[in-house]
Write an enzyme that holds these catalytic residues in place. Structure first.
Site, PDB file in Angstrom:
ATOM      1  N   TYR A  38      31.546  35.878  40.678  1.00 52.48           N
ATOM      2  CA  TYR A  38      31.933  36.611  39.465  1.00 52.48           C
ATOM      3  C   TYR A  38      30.761  36.569  38.490  1.00 52.48           C
ATOM      4  CZ  TYR A  38      34.943  38.385  35.778  1.00 52.48           C
ATOM      5  OH  TYR A  38      35.511  39.161  34.798  1.00 52.48           O
ATOM      6  N   TYR A  70      32.677  47.109  37.031  1.00 49.58           N
ATOM      7  CA  TYR A  70      33.571  46.028  36.639  1.00 49.58           C
ATOM      8  C   TYR A  70      34.932  46.262  37.282  1.00 49.58           C
ATOM      9  CZ  TYR A  70      36.012  42.344  34.448  1.00 49.58           C
ATOM     10  OH  TYR A  70      36.753  41.204  34.289  1.00 49.58           O
TER      11      TYR A  70
END
Lengths: 379, 135
Positions: free
Chosen positions: A279, A329
């Protein structure tokens, strides 16, 4: 866990600026693609866990997100819910789905991330609680505190952050669907405007419209499906609640507690990982996770990424599709989808040779929450 | 803000933390019970106002009309143990360092009086084990 639960299907919409599309539309499209990819029919889905993303929010009025999406999909599932762990929510949704199918609460569970954060022009410069009275705004400022601390403790150079951003852009050049396909070099990195020292705009992930979904079921159920399932070998989750009161909060992510432990439960260590989907909301978080998961020792993240070692053809494949910084994203759901493609051997130009083990991470809120998935091509 | 009971018109502002009568733990922010031993027998203790910069950032982007950059947001490790977010003022942002000794300085901001921090030239530049300064 070791392999008894699988990810049987993945689906995603384009990511980028998608004006006129609603989050619900995008989520429905991703859900349909994931169910098709699994070789299932809509009527087979009896579980739904959602991650509505940062701009859409968990509630519209009093209605939680899973209810809106479940209604749109015509589902009356046996099990449903919405995860609210910030950037760890997509991974948490898959963890919850895995527990649900193994616990018999449902048999085919759909996990969906979706948002229109770019079109919504949502601001991520929100005030940080009481601390807004001092001018403490935004996720970049929070992560800048961790970056500065890393630099002071270990002598980490700004170039190390630049390496992470540059590698993400280089990886995305091999990803046809990536939102940001523009190369970046170190001069370009240092020309990027400073937001909250030492973090520049180029240290931040993208803001995107888009949706992605995966289908989770038991390995037993998947035996009747096309042989594309990827096995969940282990899962982990850890939290540091005391953002400012915990003296270790900015020194070590909760990942140090759940990451290596999850790998151990799968009988593995970092050395066994072929593809790391980390991430990457900010460059510093990639360095800290490389250390937390044991790819390198604490403080050595900067050396580990130097010279393009996490870029194309580097020593470790990190976010080969470009991650949050360049692919788009997608909560953590795009990371999971890329892990599945890599383990299936369908990642095209960026395929990591003989990829057998992938790890995926999710990192949420003010560095408070972390989730880990260890995935295998075999159970 | 749970940090102070500062009021502009009353007694001089004090920097305070919650204090557990059962185990002696000092903590910020104040909460319903002691986060270490779960006792709810809490009181308040005044702190000396000295500490050091555990980490910081200099804002270069403007996020809010009331906060023109540059300004320093710092995590202050107070001498007694608790930590808090504040500003380091009365010095150039470029001069702030991790491990730098600071002391509290109250300043009015709107209707509130906020505990800000300034360089503490009187303090010996000690380097506690958690300061993060390289050896």
């Amino acid at each position: 866990m070791t392999g008894r639960v699988v990810i049987a299907g993945i689906g995603q919409t384009p990511f980028g600026h998608l004006p006129g599309r609603t989050a619900l539309e995008l989520e429905a499209q991703a859900a349909r693609l994931a169910v098709q990819d699994a070789g299932l029919e809509p009527g087979d889905v009896d579980g739904l866990i959602t991650d509505p993303g940062p701009a859409q929010g968990v509630l519209q009025g009093i209605e939680p997100h899973y209810l809106r999406l479940g209604r749109a999909l015509g589902l009356d599932p046996s099990y449903a819910g919405t995860e609210i762990l910030g950037g760890a929510s997509s991974l948490a949704s898959i963890q919850r789905a895995a527990m649900a199918v193994e616990g018999g609460l449902c048999s085919v569970c759909l996990c969906v991330y979706g948002d229109t954060a770019l079109s919504a022009k949502g601001s991520f410069g929100y005030g940080r609680g009481d601390e807004a009275a001092f001018g403490f705004f935004g996720a970049a400022g929070l992560h800048a505190l961790a970056a500065r601390r890393h630099m002071a403790r270990y002598g980490t150079h700004p170039e190390a952050l630049g390496e992470v951003a540059i590698a993400a852009r280089a990886n995305a050049l091999r990803t046809p669907h990536a939102q940001l396909r523009e190369p970046l070099d170190m001069a370009g990195y240092f020309a990027s405007p400073m937001l909250a020292e030492p973090l520049r705009r180029a240290d931040c992930c993208l803001v995107s419209d888009g949706a992605a979904a995966v289908v989770v079921c038991t390995a037993e159920r998947a035996a009747d499906l096309p042989p594309r399932a990827v096995h969940i070998l282990a899962m982990g989750q850890a939290h540091s609640m005391g953002t400012f009161s915990n003296p270790a909060h900015f020194d070590a992510l909760p990942a140090t507690r759940c990451g290596p432990a999850a790998l151990r439960r799968a009988g593995l260590s970092a050395a066994d990982v072929d593809v790391a989907l980390l991430y990457d909301c900010f460059t510093i978080v990639v360095l800290m996770q490389l250390e937390a998961y044991g790819f390198c020792a604490p403080g050595e993240g900067g050396d580990f990424v130097a010279g393009g070692r996490i870029g194309p053809g580097g020593a470790l494949a990190v976010n080969p599709s470009g991650g949050l910084m360049a692919e788009g994203y997608g909560g953590g759901m795009l990371h999971v989808a890329e892990a599945v493609r890599q383990l299936r051997g369908t990642a095209g130009a960026r395929q990591v040779a003989d990829a057998e083990v992938a790890m995926v991470s999710g990192h949420g809120l003010a560095m408070n929450s972390h989730a880990t998935l260890v995935l295998g091509a075999r159970g | 803000m749970s940090v102070t009971r500062a009021t502009a018109d009353a007694a001089p502002p004090r920097l305070e933390a919650a204090s557990c009568r059962a185990c002696g733990h000092l903590f910020l922010p104040r909460g319903p019970l002691c986060p270490r031993c779960w006792s709810s027998d809490l009181t308040t203790r005044e702190l000396c106002g000295q500490g050091e910069v555990a980490t910081f950032t200099v804002y270069r982007q403007q996020y809010h009309r009331d906060f023109p950059p540059p300004y320093v947001i710092a995590l202050i490790a107070l001498r007694e143990g608790p930590r808090m977010i504040s500003n380091v003022v009365a010095c150039a942002p470029e001069s702030v360092r991790v491990g730098m000794p600071v002391r509290v300085r109250f300043e009015p901001r709107g209707e509130r009086v906020l505990p800000l921090f300034e360089p503490d030239s009187s303090a010996t530049a000690t380097t506690p084990s958690n300061s993060g300064e390289p050896a």
